[in-house]
Design a protein around this motif. Structure first.
Motif, mmCIF file in Angstrom:
data_model
loop_
_atom_site.group_PDB
_atom_site.id
_atom_site.type_symbol
_atom_site.label_atom_id
_atom_site.label_comp_id
_atom_site.label_asym_id
_atom_site.label_seq_id
_atom_site.Cartn_x
_atom_site.Cartn_y
_atom_site.Cartn_z
ATOM 1 N N GLY A 31 -28.956 -108.684 -96.843
ATOM 2 C CA GLY A 31 -29.088 -108.010 -98.129
ATOM 3 C C GLY A 31 -27.743 -108.089 -98.830
ATOM 4 N N ALA A 32 -27.743 -108.330 -100.113
ATOM 5 C CA ALA A 32 -26.493 -108.506 -100.860
ATOM 6 C C ALA A 32 -25.614 -107.264 -100.821
ATOM 7 C CB ALA A 32 -26.795 -108.882 -102.309
ATOM 8 N N GLU A 33 -26.222 -106.098 -100.589
ATOM 9 C CA GLU A 33 -25.450 -104.852 -100.571
ATOM 10 C C GLU A 33 -24.800 -104.575 -99.209
ATOM 11 O OE1 GLU A 33 -29.292 -104.042 -98.836
ATOM 12 O OE2 GLU A 33 -28.785 -105.028 -100.718
ATOM 13 N N SER A 34 -25.088 -105.390 -98.212
ATOM 14 C CA SER A 34 -24.500 -105.171 -96.891
ATOM 15 C C SER A 34 -23.030 -105.572 -96.882
ATOM 16 C CB SER A 34 -25.270 -105.954 -95.822
ATOM 17 O OG SER A 34 -25.118 -107.335 -96.034
ATOM 18 N N TYR A 35 -22.296 -104.979 -95.969
ATOM 19 C CA TYR A 35 -20.899 -105.377 -95.774
ATOM 20 C C TYR A 35 -20.494 -105.057 -94.354
ATOM 21 C CZ TYR A 35 -19.544 -100.446 -96.500
ATOM 22 O OH TYR A 35 -19.415 -99.080 -96.404
ATOM 23 N N TYR A 36 -19.568 -105.867 -93.841
ATOM 24 C CA TYR A 36 -19.136 -105.739 -92.457
ATOM 25 C C TYR A 36 -17.630 -105.964 -92.389
ATOM 26 C CZ TYR A 36 -24.090 -106.254 -91.659
ATOM 27 O OH TYR A 36 -25.446 -106.067 -91.689
ATOM 28 N N HIS A 77 -21.310 -107.332 -107.781
ATOM 29 C CA HIS A 77 -21.222 -106.018 -108.425
ATOM 30 C C HIS A 77 -22.577 -105.309 -108.450
ATOM 31 C CE1 HIS A 77 -19.472 -102.898 -110.876
ATOM 32 N NE2 HIS A 77 -20.478 -103.010 -111.712
ATOM 33 N N GLU A 78 -23.631 -106.061 -108.706
ATOM 34 C CA GLU A 78 -24.981 -105.488 -108.722
ATOM 35 C C GLU A 78 -25.304 -104.843 -107.365
ATOM 36 O OE1 GLU A 78 -29.610 -107.042 -109.018
ATOM 37 O OE2 GLU A 78 -28.019 -108.323 -109.812
ATOM 38 N N ALA A 79 -24.951 -105.514 -106.293
ATOM 39 C CA ALA A 79 -25.179 -104.985 -104.947
ATOM 40 C C ALA A 79 -24.320 -103.741 -104.710
ATOM 41 C CB ALA A 79 -24.867 -106.045 -103.899
ATOM 42 N N LEU A 80 -23.092 -103.767 -105.179
ATOM 43 C CA LEU A 80 -22.194 -102.618 -105.037
ATOM 44 C C LEU A 80 -22.777 -101.398 -105.743
ATOM 45 C CD1 LEU A 80 -19.385 -101.611 -104.069
ATOM 46 C CD2 LEU A 80 -18.488 -102.382 -106.268
ATOM 47 N N GLU A 81 -23.277 -101.600 -106.944
ATOM 48 C CA GLU A 81 -23.865 -100.497 -107.721
ATOM 49 C C GLU A 81 -25.161 -99.991 -107.094
ATOM 50 O OE1 GLU A 81 -22.479 -98.863 -110.407
ATOM 51 O OE2 GLU A 81 -20.764 -100.033 -109.768
ATOM 52 N N ALA A 82 -25.881 -100.852 -106.393
ATOM 53 C CA ALA A 82 -27.155 -100.475 -105.775
ATOM 54 C C ALA A 82 -26.975 -99.568 -104.557
ATOM 55 C CB ALA A 82 -27.944 -101.718 -105.380
ATOM 56 N N ARG A 83 -25.801 -99.604 -103.944
ATOM 57 C CA ARG A 83 -25.560 -98.765 -102.761
ATOM 58 C C ARG A 83 -25.501 -97.305 -103.178
ATOM 59 N NH1 ARG A 83 -24.505 -101.075 -97.810
ATOM 60 N NH2 ARG A 83 -23.969 -99.003 -97.092
ATOM 61 N N LYS A 84 -26.217 -96.486 -102.468
ATOM 62 C CA LYS A 84 -26.248 -95.054 -102.779
ATOM 63 C C LYS A 84 -25.080 -94.315 -102.127
ATOM 64 C CE LYS A 84 -30.183 -95.250 -104.997
ATOM 65 N NZ LYS A 84 -29.970 -96.152 -106.102
ATOM 66 N N PRO A 93 -27.677 -119.060 -104.098
ATOM 67 C CA PRO A 93 -28.572 -119.545 -105.149
ATOM 68 C C PRO A 93 -29.259 -118.378 -105.873
ATOM 69 C CG PRO A 93 -28.864 -120.827 -103.147
ATOM 70 C CD PRO A 93 -27.985 -119.649 -102.790
ATOM 71 N N ALA A 94 -29.456 -118.543 -107.173
ATOM 72 C CA ALA A 94 -30.017 -117.476 -108.016
ATOM 73 C C ALA A 94 -31.360 -116.960 -107.492
ATOM 74 C CB ALA A 94 -30.155 -117.968 -109.452
ATOM 75 N N GLY A 95 -32.202 -117.853 -106.982
ATOM 76 C CA GLY A 95 -33.517 -117.421 -106.498
ATOM 77 C C GLY A 95 -33.419 -116.454 -105.328
ATOM 78 N N ILE A 96 -32.496 -116.693 -104.427
ATOM 79 C CA ILE A 96 -32.285 -115.800 -103.286
ATOM 80 C C ILE A 96 -31.696 -114.480 -103.768
ATOM 81 C CG2 ILE A 96 -30.949 -115.431 -101.152
ATOM 82 C CD1 ILE A 96 -31.139 -118.496 -100.710
ATOM 83 N N ARG A 97 -30.724 -114.579 -104.664
ATOM 84 C CA ARG A 97 -30.063 -113.363 -105.146
ATOM 85 C C ARG A 97 -31.031 -112.491 -105.926
ATOM 86 N NH1 ARG A 97 -28.995 -109.365 -104.995
ATOM 87 N NH2 ARG A 97 -27.288 -108.180 -105.889
ATOM 88 N N LYS A 98 -31.919 -113.106 -106.703
ATOM 89 C CA LYS A 98 -32.904 -112.368 -107.504
ATOM 90 C C LYS A 98 -33.811 -111.516 -106.615
ATOM 91 C CE LYS A 98 -36.392 -113.082 -111.056
ATOM 92 N NZ LYS A 98 -37.168 -114.062 -111.815
ATOM 93 N N LEU A 99 -34.022 -111.984 -105.393
ATOM 94 C CA LEU A 99 -34.879 -111.257 -104.449
ATOM 95 C C LEU A 99 -34.100 -110.236 -103.619
ATOM 96 C CD1 LEU A 99 -37.106 -114.259 -103.304
ATOM 97 C CD2 LEU A 99 -37.743 -112.375 -104.839
ATOM 98 N N GLY A 100 -32.806 -110.072 -103.911
ATOM 99 C CA GLY A 100 -32.005 -109.053 -103.224
ATOM 100 C C GLY A 100 -31.141 -109.572 -102.088
#
Length: 183
Positions: free
Chosen positions: A167-172, A90-97, A142-149
């Motif tokens: 990037g967590a906000e990417s999608y394909y 959800h955080e990644a979804l919200e980050a997308r402009k 893992p949380a450490g990877i996610r924390k960095l985006g």
């Protein structure tokens, strides 16, 4: 959420047929035990139905002797069609402009009542067959990877399991997610 008696019966029939067609996935496990557990825990049928209707083809892959639970994974050859084109969470979804996907893998899994496969589970799945040769699947990051985006995904190419990042906000269109459910 609860399935009607008719829906429960239909789903149990689908699961039994898949179980019998893929005995290599659950050596030493008898369907009668699985069915009894499902009938005693009918609230677990709704998540299994969600896995089914989104194209996951859930099947029993293990039995946890410590907890007495059967473990189901999505066993569709490719990442489930009804769960593709989603970012990681959800955080990644919200980050997308702009050009936001309709949902995220973590949020969809939560809404379905299942967990994303982690790397170890994904590797176990690949021992049961060949999965994601044309698609890829988000896996628990893992949380450490996610924390960095970032977020991680997996696929199977060139006879090898690949675990990679994006990037967590990417999608394909060819990336979805696979889930697990304990019953």
């Amino acid at each position: 959420m609860k399935l009607s008696t008719e829906q429960q019966k239909e789903l149990l029939g689908i699961l039994k047929l898949r179980f019998e067609k893929n005995m290599n996935r659950h050596i030493g496990i008898e369907w009668a035990g699985v069915q009894a557990k499902l009938e005693a825990n009918t609230e677990k049928l709704w998540p299994l139905n969600e896995m089914e209707i989104t194209g996951g083809e859930p099947d029993v892959v293990a039995y946890d002797k410590n907890t007495g639970e059967y473990i189901f994974f999505d066993c569709a050859a490719e990442s489930p069609k009804g769960r593709r084109s989603v970012c990681y969470d959800h955080e990644a979804l919200e980050a997308r402009k702009e050009h936001k996907p309709g949902n995220s893998a973590v949020e969809m899994a939560h809404d379905m009542g299942i967990e994303l496969l982690n790397e170890e589970q994904y590797r176990e799945l690949q021992k049961l067959g060949t999965f994601d040769t044309k698609t890829s699947s988000w896996i628990k990051t893992p949380a450490g990877i996610r924390k960095l985006g970032g977020a991680i995904f997996a696929d199977f190419r060139y006879g090898t399991i690949f675990i990679y990042h994006n990037g967590a906000e990417s999608y394909y269109a060819a990336r979805g997610f696979r889930g697990a459910l304990r019953v």
